[in-house]
Design an enzyme around this catalytic site. Structure first.
Site, PDB file in Angstrom:
ATOM      1  N   ASP A  31       0.852  -1.189   0.000  1.00 62.03           N
ATOM      2  CA  ASP A  31       0.000   0.000   0.000  1.00 62.03           C
ATOM      3  C   ASP A  31       0.890   1.242   0.000  1.00 62.03           C
ATOM      4  O   ASP A  31       1.899   1.286   0.700  1.00 62.03           O
ATOM      5  CB  ASP A  31      -0.904  -0.015   1.240  1.00 62.03           C
ATOM      6  CG  ASP A  31      -2.037   0.984   1.143  1.00 62.03           C
ATOM      7  OD1 ASP A  31      -1.759   2.197   1.128  1.00 62.03           O
ATOM      8  OD2 ASP A  31      -3.198   0.552   1.083  1.00 62.03           O
ATOM      9  N   ILE A  32       0.512   2.267  -0.770  1.00 63.73           N
ATOM     10  CA  ILE A  32       1.329   3.482  -0.834  1.00 63.73           C
ATOM     11  C   ILE A  32       1.135   4.382   0.385  1.00 63.73           C
ATOM     12  O   ILE A  32       1.899   5.314   0.590  1.00 63.73           O
ATOM     13  CB  ILE A  32       1.077   4.294  -2.126  1.00 63.73           C
ATOM     14  CG1 ILE A  32      -0.368   4.756  -2.213  1.00 63.73           C
ATOM     15  CG2 ILE A  32       1.482   3.486  -3.349  1.00 63.73           C
ATOM     16  CD1 ILE A  32      -0.622   5.777  -3.305  1.00 63.73           C
ATOM     17  N   ASN A  88     -12.831  -3.697   2.620  1.00 67.01           N
ATOM     18  CA  ASN A  88     -13.760  -2.577   2.728  1.00 67.01           C
ATOM     19  C   ASN A  88     -14.734  -2.678   1.560  1.00 67.01           C
ATOM     20  O   ASN A  88     -14.317  -2.876   0.419  1.00 67.01           O
ATOM     21  CB  ASN A  88     -13.018  -1.241   2.665  1.00 67.01           C
ATOM     22  CG  ASN A  88     -12.055  -1.068   3.816  1.00 67.01           C
ATOM     23  OD1 ASN A  88     -12.289  -1.556   4.906  1.00 67.01           O
ATOM     24  ND2 ASN A  88     -10.953  -0.386   3.572  1.00 67.01           N
ATOM     25  N   GLN A  95     -14.690   1.969   1.242  1.00 65.63           N
ATOM     26  CA  GLN A  95     -14.031   1.472   0.038  1.00 65.63           C
ATOM     27  C   GLN A  95     -13.773   2.656  -0.881  1.00 65.63           C
ATOM     28  O   GLN A  95     -14.700   3.343  -1.303  1.00 65.63           O
ATOM     29  CB  GLN A  95     -14.897   0.428  -0.673  1.00 65.63           C
ATOM     30  CG  GLN A  95     -14.209  -0.177  -1.878  1.00 65.63           C
ATOM     31  CD  GLN A  95     -15.056  -1.215  -2.599  1.00 65.63           C
ATOM     32  OE1 GLN A  95     -16.238  -1.383  -2.303  1.00 65.63           O
ATOM     33  NE2 GLN A  95     -14.456  -1.893  -3.546  1.00 65.63           N
ATOM     34  N   HIS A 101     -10.421  -5.816  -3.039  1.00 66.63           N
ATOM     35  CA  HIS A 101      -9.056  -5.896  -2.517  1.00 66.63           C
ATOM     36  C   HIS A 101      -9.084  -6.221  -1.030  1.00 66.63           C
ATOM     37  O   HIS A 101      -9.956  -5.793  -0.303  1.00 66.63           O
ATOM     38  CB  HIS A 101      -8.263  -4.611  -2.773  1.00 66.63           C
ATOM     39  CG  HIS A 101      -8.869  -3.361  -2.236  1.00 66.63           C
ATOM     40  ND1 HIS A 101      -9.976  -2.749  -2.814  1.00 66.63           N
ATOM     41  CD2 HIS A 101      -8.523  -2.579  -1.199  1.00 66.63           C
ATOM     42  CE1 HIS A 101     -10.272  -1.648  -2.149  1.00 66.63           C
ATOM     43  NE2 HIS A 101      -9.414  -1.521  -1.143  1.00 66.63           N
ATOM     44  N   HIS A 103      -6.848  -5.993   2.408  1.00 62.26           N
ATOM     45  CA  HIS A 103      -5.719  -5.388   3.103  1.00 62.26           C
ATOM     46  C   HIS A 103      -5.134  -6.426   4.058  1.00 62.26           C
ATOM     47  O   HIS A 103      -5.864  -7.012   4.858  1.00 62.26           O
ATOM     48  CB  HIS A 103      -6.174  -4.190   3.951  1.00 62.26           C
ATOM     49  CG  HIS A 103      -6.740  -3.057   3.179  1.00 62.26           C
ATOM     50  ND1 HIS A 103      -6.016  -1.936   2.883  1.00 62.26           N
ATOM     51  CD2 HIS A 103      -7.976  -2.869   2.646  1.00 62.26           C
ATOM     52  CE1 HIS A 103      -6.765  -1.086   2.203  1.00 62.26           C
ATOM     53  NE2 HIS A 103      -7.968  -1.636   2.043  1.00 62.26           N
TER      54      HIS A 103
END
Length: 115
Positions: A31-32, A88, A95, A101, A103
């Site tokens: 994750d960025i 999410n 979301q 996706h 996490h």
């Protein structure tokens, strides 16, 4: 694939990402904006708007996403201490990218309740 979807563009390699695991149908990348020392997103390469639609249309793919989440946790060394998996879904679920996706969060204690 959806050309206006960030995660589809990551799958197509037109948007850079730090990829940590890949199969023919699943991609995992950092994750960025990490919320924990380990924060990896595990996504299906095929576009599904959310986890529920992915599970309804392709249960095996949903299972593979979960399997790869565990593989990522083990590779990052957080499997023994524990980690959190989060999907999410929808606006109230926070979301922000409408592509299913998961996490994978770990490397620190997780609070409860989460939100």
């Amino acid at each position: 694939m959806s050309s206006d979807c960030l995660f589809c563009n990551i799958v197509e390699r037109s948007v850079p990402a730090t990829i940590v695991h890949e199969t023919g149908s699943v991609l995992a990348f950092r994750d960025i904006n990490p919320q924990a020392p380990t924060h990896v997103l595990v996504i299906p390469k095929a576009h599904h708007a959310d986890a529920a639609s992915m599970a309804a249309s392709d249960p095996a793919l949903a299972g593979e996403v979960l399997d790869i989440a565990g593989t990522v946790a083990a590779a990052d060394g957080i499997d023994a201490a524990g980690y959190r998996l989060v999907f999410n879904t929808g606006k109230d679920g926070q979301q922000t990218v409408l592509h299913a996706h998961c996490h994978v969060l770990g490397g620190r204690g997780m609070e409860w309740p989460p939100g």
